[in-house]
Design a protein around this motif. Structure first.
Motif, PDB file in Angstrom:
ATOM      1  N   GLY A 127      21.279  -1.810  -9.049  1.00 41.77           N
ATOM      2  CA  GLY A 127      20.058  -1.075  -8.704  1.00 41.77           C
ATOM      3  C   GLY A 127      20.355   0.368  -8.354  1.00 41.77           C
ATOM      4  O   GLY A 127      19.664   1.290  -8.817  1.00 41.77           O
ATOM      5  N   GLN A 131      21.389   2.181 -11.625  1.00 39.81           N
ATOM      6  CA  GLN A 131      20.277   2.306 -12.574  1.00 39.81           C
ATOM      7  C   GLN A 131      19.262   3.328 -12.064  1.00 39.81           C
ATOM      8  O   GLN A 131      18.799   4.183 -12.810  1.00 39.81           O
ATOM      9  CB  GLN A 131      19.629   0.923 -12.775  1.00 39.81           C
ATOM     10  CG  GLN A 131      18.651   0.854 -13.925  1.00 39.81           C
ATOM     11  CD  GLN A 131      17.251   1.282 -13.513  1.00 39.81           C
ATOM     12  OE1 GLN A 131      16.900   1.207 -12.333  1.00 39.81           O
ATOM     13  NE2 GLN A 131      16.472   1.732 -14.466  1.00 39.81           N
ATOM     14  N   GLN A 132      18.953   3.254 -10.768  1.00 38.69           N
ATOM     15  CA  GLN A 132      17.972   4.183 -10.200  1.00 38.69           C
ATOM     16  C   GLN A 132      18.499   5.616 -10.196  1.00 38.69           C
ATOM     17  O   GLN A 132      17.762   6.554 -10.464  1.00 38.69           O
ATOM     18  CB  GLN A 132      17.613   3.759  -8.767  1.00 38.69           C
ATOM     19  CG  GLN A 132      16.713   2.555  -8.687  1.00 38.69           C
ATOM     20  CD  GLN A 132      15.307   2.855  -9.174  1.00 38.69           C
ATOM     21  OE1 GLN A 132      14.692   3.811  -8.763  1.00 38.69           O
ATOM     22  NE2 GLN A 132      14.798   2.037 -10.071  1.00 38.69           N
ATOM     23  N   LEU A 161      18.190   6.944 -13.603  1.00 38.08           N
ATOM     24  CA  LEU A 161      16.785   7.269 -13.892  1.00 38.08           C
ATOM     25  C   LEU A 161      16.418   8.631 -13.299  1.00 38.08           C
ATOM     26  O   LEU A 161      15.803   9.469 -13.963  1.00 38.08           O
ATOM     27  CB  LEU A 161      15.867   6.176 -13.327  1.00 38.08           C
ATOM     28  CG  LEU A 161      14.375   6.403 -13.495  1.00 38.08           C
ATOM     29  CD1 LEU A 161      13.962   6.330 -14.963  1.00 38.08           C
ATOM     30  CD2 LEU A 161      13.557   5.372 -12.715  1.00 38.08           C
ATOM     31  N   GLN A 164      12.606   3.433 -17.446  1.00 39.89           N
ATOM     32  CA  GLN A 164      11.485   2.951 -16.624  1.00 39.89           C
ATOM     33  C   GLN A 164      11.333   1.444 -16.815  1.00 39.89           C
ATOM     34  O   GLN A 164      11.086   0.707 -15.861  1.00 39.89           O
ATOM     35  CB  GLN A 164      10.167   3.626 -17.040  1.00 39.89           C
ATOM     36  CG  GLN A 164      10.089   5.101 -16.729  1.00 39.89           C
ATOM     37  CD  GLN A 164       9.727   5.393 -15.275  1.00 39.89           C
ATOM     38  OE1 GLN A 164       9.857   4.517 -14.425  1.00 39.89           O
ATOM     39  NE2 GLN A 164       9.334   6.614 -14.988  1.00 39.89           N
ATOM     40  N   THR A 173      13.925  -0.313 -14.988  1.00 42.04           N
ATOM     41  CA  THR A 173      13.633  -0.296 -13.548  1.00 42.04           C
ATOM     42  C   THR A 173      12.914  -1.573 -13.137  1.00 42.04           C
ATOM     43  O   THR A 173      13.263  -2.194 -12.138  1.00 42.04           O
ATOM     44  CB  THR A 173      12.754   0.928 -13.188  1.00 42.04           C
ATOM     45  OG1 THR A 173      13.507   2.090 -13.476  1.00 42.04           O
ATOM     46  CG2 THR A 173      12.353   0.930 -11.716  1.00 42.04           C
ATOM     47  N   VAL A 230      14.541  -3.847 -10.420  1.00 43.60           N
ATOM     48  CA  VAL A 230      13.801  -4.013  -9.155  1.00 43.60           C
ATOM     49  C   VAL A 230      13.552  -5.500  -8.898  1.00 43.60           C
ATOM     50  O   VAL A 230      13.777  -6.008  -7.802  1.00 43.60           O
ATOM     51  CB  VAL A 230      12.467  -3.217  -9.181  1.00 43.60           C
ATOM     52  CG1 VAL A 230      11.501  -3.702  -8.103  1.00 43.60           C
ATOM     53  CG2 VAL A 230      12.719  -1.725  -9.001  1.00 43.60           C
ATOM     54  N   ILE A 236      17.407   1.969  -3.417  1.00 43.23           N
ATOM     55  CA  ILE A 236      16.770   3.121  -4.068  1.00 43.23           C
ATOM     56  C   ILE A 236      17.075   4.399  -3.281  1.00 43.23           C
ATOM     57  O   ILE A 236      17.305   5.467  -3.847  1.00 43.23           O
ATOM     58  CB  ILE A 236      15.253   2.872  -4.234  1.00 43.23           C
ATOM     59  CG1 ILE A 236      15.048   1.740  -5.250  1.00 43.23           C
ATOM     60  CG2 ILE A 236      14.530   4.127  -4.681  1.00 43.23           C
ATOM     61  CD1 ILE A 236      13.628   1.304  -5.479  1.00 43.23           C
TER      62      ILE A 236
END
Ligand code: C5P
Length: 343
Positions: A13, A16-17, A20, A274, A277, A281, A297
């Motif tokens: 997470g 990946q975040q 992004l 996205q 995500t 998530v 996050i």
């Protein structure tokens, strides 16, 4: 740190975040910036989520069937007997049939709340200066904790509330350190309404908290419907609502310049991330919980800022160090009080 499923999901997470954030930053700073319709981008991400989760659900069913030495049909029958899903949920058709079951209808509410949230945040951003938005939007960490306490009966100690407030403050400082150095904050114009902007952020903090916690409740609530099928249902309802948004707000622009106007490689990459995500998530909520997802996050914001120093030559100042230190202390404080965090 032990690398169990929970920590692995949180770690994925964070990265990946952070990726992004970096991609979105790049898409905003490049000189050949494309003007595309946000509503179409949201719609495309939901469509991708449907495909992604459909594939993962089919793979999971195949693996389950191999592991238990039962045919996929037998597994589907067992599920049907337990009233969980529509029978034959092994095939693409079967998976689509599960959309008309009570388990799927449970996700109409979070889908609606996420759509409301996305629109409220858009409204808030056009009525508030970026720093005010960055600070107030952190309120969702606290609303998520409060709603977790009410809906999931999660025990959260007062020290953990302090940790969450500190986390929000730290992330806000990290965000501010960049917003002040990389761009001058735009002054409010007479058309902007600060109070309405604040109300929008406040409501979105509650919709974010409620949608996340409600999703956790459904995910962990007894039945054995997989996280991929839950995501599939959520994305389907979100897609319907996203279609409504395009029809209501952007139909004229679509007719004039086309549905995918302004799309290029970078925009497609943002949409892809996205969509990922949503998956990441949900895995964080599944293996950890909605509150810890907030921590991941927040750490991602710090990681992305450090990375952008190397990638975009972003200058960071004292605010960043203070904010990052607050995030670190908040994590320590929250986890050291974690013994009380069980039901
Ligand atoms: O701001 P917040 O953390 O509430 O945002 C969560 C995001 O994750 C939303 O954009 C929502 O659309 C997405 N999500 C998703 N699939 C899930 C859970 C959340 O796409 N299963």
């Amino acid at each position: 740190m032990v690398l169990n499923a929970k920590n692995a999901a949180l770690l994925v997470g964070v990265f990946q975040q952070a990726s992004l954030v970096l991609i979105i930053r790049y898409s905003k700073t490049r000189s050949d910036k494309q003007v595309y319709l946000t509503s179409v981008a949201v719609w495309s991400a939901e469509l991708l989520k449907i495909f992604l989760n459909l594939i993962l659900e089919i793979i999971k069913k195949r693996n389950d069937s191999k592991a238990s030495n039962k045919s996929i049909n037998e597994l589907a029958e067992n599920e049907a007997k337990r009233g969980i899903e529509n029978s034959n949920s092994n095939t693409i058709n079967g998976i689509f049939n599960t959309l008309c079951t009570p388990e799927s209808f449970k996700l109409i509410l979070p889908a609606f709340l996420y759509v409301v949230q996305n629109n409220l945040l858009f409204f808030a951003l056009s009525n508030l200066s970026v720093p005010v938005y960055q600070v107030t939007n952190q309120g969702k960490l606290l609303t998520t904790a409060l709603i977790s306490r009410i809906l999931l009966k999660k025990k959260i100690s007062s020290m953990q509330y302090v940790a969450l407030a500190m986390l929000g403050g730290g992330v806000a400082l990290v965000n501010l350190s960049e917003d002040y150095s990389s761009s001058s904050p735009s002054p409010l114009t007479s058309k902007q309404n600060g109070i309405l902007g604040l109300i929008a952020v406040l409501i979105s903090c509650f919709t974010s908290g409620f949608a996340g916690v409600y999703f956790e409740l459904v995910l962990k609530g007894g039945t054995t419907v997989s996280v991929y099928l839950r995501n599939f249902h959520l994305a389907f309802w979100s897609l319907l609502l996203a279609t409504g948004t395009i029809v209501c707000y952007d139909m004229a622009k679509v007719k004039e310049m086309g549905f995918f106007q302004g799309f290029d490689g970078v925009v497609v990459l943002v949409i892809l991330f996205q969509a990922l995500t949503g998956l990441v998530v949900s895995l964080m909520i599944h293996f950890a919980d909605t509150i810890l997802k907030g921590f991941a996050i927040s750490v991602a914001v710090v990681v992305a800022t450090v990375a952008s120093v190397f990638i975009f030559d972003t200058k960071i100042g004292r605010l960043f160090y203070t904010g990052a230190a607050m995030v670190a202390v908040a994590i320590r404080l929250y986890s050291s009080n974690n013994s009380s965090n069980t039901k």
